[in-house]
Design a protein around this motif. Structure first.
Motif, PDB file in Angstrom:
ATOM      1  N   LEU A 134       0.832  -1.204   0.000  1.00 53.07           N
ATOM      2  CA  LEU A 134       0.000   0.000   0.000  1.00 53.07           C
ATOM      3  C   LEU A 134       0.866   1.253   0.000  1.00 53.07           C
ATOM      4  O   LEU A 134       0.600   2.221  -0.734  1.00 53.07           O
ATOM      5  CB  LEU A 134      -0.929  -0.019   1.209  1.00 53.07           C
ATOM      6  N   TRP A 135       1.928   1.244   0.800  1.00 50.45           N
ATOM      7  CA  TRP A 135       2.833   2.393   0.836  1.00 50.45           C
ATOM      8  C   TRP A 135       3.635   2.515  -0.448  1.00 50.45           C
ATOM      9  O   TRP A 135       3.991   3.629  -0.873  1.00 50.45           O
ATOM     10  CB  TRP A 135       3.751   2.310   2.054  1.00 50.45           C
ATOM     11  N   LEU A 136       3.926   1.394  -1.104  1.00 50.30           N
ATOM     12  CA  LEU A 136       4.570   1.469  -2.411  1.00 50.30           C
ATOM     13  C   LEU A 136       3.641   2.166  -3.396  1.00 50.30           C
ATOM     14  O   LEU A 136       4.093   2.937  -4.253  1.00 50.30           O
ATOM     15  CB  LEU A 136       4.941   0.071  -2.910  1.00 50.30           C
ATOM     16  N   GLY A 137       2.348   1.916  -3.270  1.00 50.98           N
ATOM     17  CA  GLY A 137       1.393   2.625  -4.119  1.00 50.98           C
ATOM     18  C   GLY A 137       1.441   4.128  -3.901  1.00 50.98           C
ATOM     19  O   GLY A 137       1.421   4.914  -4.859  1.00 50.98           O
ATOM     20  N   THR A 138       1.504   4.537  -2.639  1.00 48.99           N
ATOM     21  CA  THR A 138       1.611   5.970  -2.338  1.00 48.99           C
ATOM     22  C   THR A 138       2.903   6.538  -2.888  1.00 48.99           C
ATOM     23  O   THR A 138       2.927   7.638  -3.461  1.00 48.99           O
ATOM     24  CB  THR A 138       1.539   6.193  -0.817  1.00 48.99           C
ATOM     25  N   LEU A 139       3.993   5.789  -2.722  1.00 49.36           N
ATOM     26  CA  LEU A 139       5.277   6.233  -3.255  1.00 49.36           C
ATOM     27  C   LEU A 139       5.229   6.313  -4.784  1.00 49.36           C
ATOM     28  O   LEU A 139       5.817   7.227  -5.382  1.00 49.36           O
ATOM     29  CB  LEU A 139       6.387   5.284  -2.810  1.00 49.36           C
ATOM     30  N   ASN A 140       4.537   5.387  -5.428  1.00 46.42           N
ATOM     31  CA  ASN A 140       4.399   5.444  -6.881  1.00 46.42           C
ATOM     32  C   ASN A 140       3.731   6.744  -7.323  1.00 46.42           C
ATOM     33  O   ASN A 140       4.150   7.375  -8.299  1.00 46.42           O
ATOM     34  CB  ASN A 140       3.570   4.259  -7.386  1.00 46.42           C
ATOM     35  N   ILE A 141       2.673   7.130  -6.616  1.00 46.16           N
ATOM     36  CA  ILE A 141       1.984   8.373  -6.961  1.00 46.16           C
ATOM     37  C   ILE A 141       2.917   9.568  -6.760  1.00 46.16           C
ATOM     38  O   ILE A 141       3.013  10.450  -7.626  1.00 46.16           O
ATOM     39  CB  ILE A 141       0.709   8.524  -6.111  1.00 46.16           C
ATOM     40  N   ALA A 142       3.623   9.588  -5.632  1.00 47.97           N
ATOM     41  CA  ALA A 142       4.535  10.692  -5.350  1.00 47.97           C
ATOM     42  C   ALA A 142       5.682  10.736  -6.360  1.00 47.97           C
ATOM     43  O   ALA A 142       6.011  11.797  -6.911  1.00 47.97           O
ATOM     44  CB  ALA A 142       5.092  10.556  -3.930  1.00 47.97           C
ATOM     45  N   ALA A 143       6.299   9.581  -6.614  1.00 47.90           N
ATOM     46  CA  ALA A 143       7.402   9.538  -7.575  1.00 47.90           C
ATOM     47  C   ALA A 143       6.911   9.857  -8.981  1.00 47.90           C
ATOM     48  O   ALA A 143       7.644  10.452  -9.782  1.00 47.90           O
ATOM     49  CB  ALA A 143       8.068   8.164  -7.539  1.00 47.90           C
ATOM     50  N   GLY A 144       5.684   9.474  -9.274  1.00 50.03           N
ATOM     51  CA  GLY A 144       5.123   9.820 -10.575  1.00 50.03           C
ATOM     52  C   GLY A 144       5.039  11.320 -10.772  1.00 50.03           C
ATOM     53  O   GLY A 144       5.286  11.829 -11.877  1.00 50.03           O
ATOM     54  N   VAL A 145       4.706  12.048  -9.707  1.00 48.31           N
ATOM     55  CA  VAL A 145       4.671  13.511  -9.766  1.00 48.31           C
ATOM     56  C   VAL A 145       6.080  14.075  -9.865  1.00 48.31           C
ATOM     57  O   VAL A 145       6.383  14.895 -10.734  1.00 48.31           O
ATOM     58  CB  VAL A 145       3.942  14.085  -8.538  1.00 48.31           C
TER      59      VAL A 145
END
Length: 303
Positions: A134-145
């Motif tokens: 779940l936190w990898l998902g959050t990191l994906n969104i942040a890194a995507g930005v």
């Protein structure tokens, strides 16, 4: 177009914090930011980045740039700590990326390191726990930005939607978080909700509405409401026996998301909790969110 500002906040948040500087909760948050220091390397870098972004302190911002470059993106520790630390580092970079001290090729090298590190987690995703995924998902969104990687952003958004669809029960708990009776159920539920809220807020400023994503009436707000109850009544937590004082400690350490939820929805159950916890600083949960996402108190009945 994405506004590279602070991941969870935009220039509008900064303008409000400045305009409402003499009103609570901003008054206390400003005093906290300008009069206190953070001792940990990560929190100190983020703290000075906040001073640069909100108080326009270029000298402090230069110090934050040096701190961020010294930290790099590597971190040897538990996987969950690595993921949450990377999120805090990404936010710190976003606050500093326009600072004149960030000369080339330093930003490029830092961004390349972030991309490599996130990619390594992608390769190891099958070995991660549900909370770590779940936190990898959050990191994906942040890194995507941060990296302007739409594919990573969408992958993180998909994890968010899948979690709401499959894992958040109508009552608000996540079974994979609360199961186990190992003393960590409240921590995992709290960290799960924190990850979801951060994902929704970061995505909102990139043009994607995850806050409004719901399945049969179940949304991130369902999970938030479930948690709020146990701040007031921790003795009713049915998944574990909590150590006395554990619930308020966890909410204080990981409660940055509460201000984001309050700004978004103004839940009545959050008022007393926020009064008791403010000003809220959560290094892996958006930073000084009372400053970035505070809602000004009303001056009177008609104001």
């Amino acid at each position: 177009m994405v506004e590279h500002c602070g991941l969870t906040f935009t220039g509008e948040h900064i303008r409000q914090a400045r305009a409402e500087r003499d009103r609570e909760p901003f008054r206390s948050a400003w005093a906290f930011l300008l009069e206190q220091e953070q001792t940990g390397a990560l929190s100190a870098a983020q703290w000075n980045a906040l001073r640069y972004r909100f108080d326009d302190d270029t000298a402090v911002g230069e110090r934050a740039v040096r701190m961020l470059l010294d930290l790099g993106v590597g971190y040897n520790g538990e996987v969950l700590d690595q993921l949450t630390t990377l999120l805090a580092l990404a936010q710190t970079f976003e606050m500093l990326r326009d600072h004149p001290a960030f000369d080339q090729p330093a930003p490029t090298a830092w961004l390349e390191s972030l991309a490599v590190t996130v990619s390594d987690f992608h390769h190891a995703a099958d070995r991660l726990s549900p909370l770590e995924q779940l936190w990898l998902g959050t990191l994906n969104i942040a890194a995507g930005v941060v990296l302007e990687r739409e594919d990573w952003f969408e992958a993180g958004a998909d994890i968010y939607r899948q979690t709401i669809h499959d894992d958040v029960r109508p009552e608000g708990f996540l079974p994979q978080a609360v199961d186990g009776r190992d003393g960590g159920s409240l921590f995992r539920q709290l960290l799960s909700v924190k990850a979801l809220v951060l994902s929704a807020e970061i995505a909102a400023h990139a043009g994607a509405d995850l806050w409004g994503y719901a399945i049969r009436g179940v949304s991130v707000m369902t999970a938030c409401a479930y948690l709020f109850f146990y701040y007031y009544y921790p003795e009713k937590w049915r998944w574990d026996t909590l150590v006395e004082g554990e619930a308020p400690r966890l909410f204080r350490e990981h409660g940055g998301f509460l201000e984001l939820v309050n700004r978004r929805a103004r839940p009545r159950d959050a008022r007393l909790m926020l009064d008791e916890l403010r000003p809220i600083y959560d290094v892996t949960g958006g930073g000084l969110t009372t400053l970035t996402h505070g809602v000004p108190t009303r001056r009177g009945l008609f104001k």
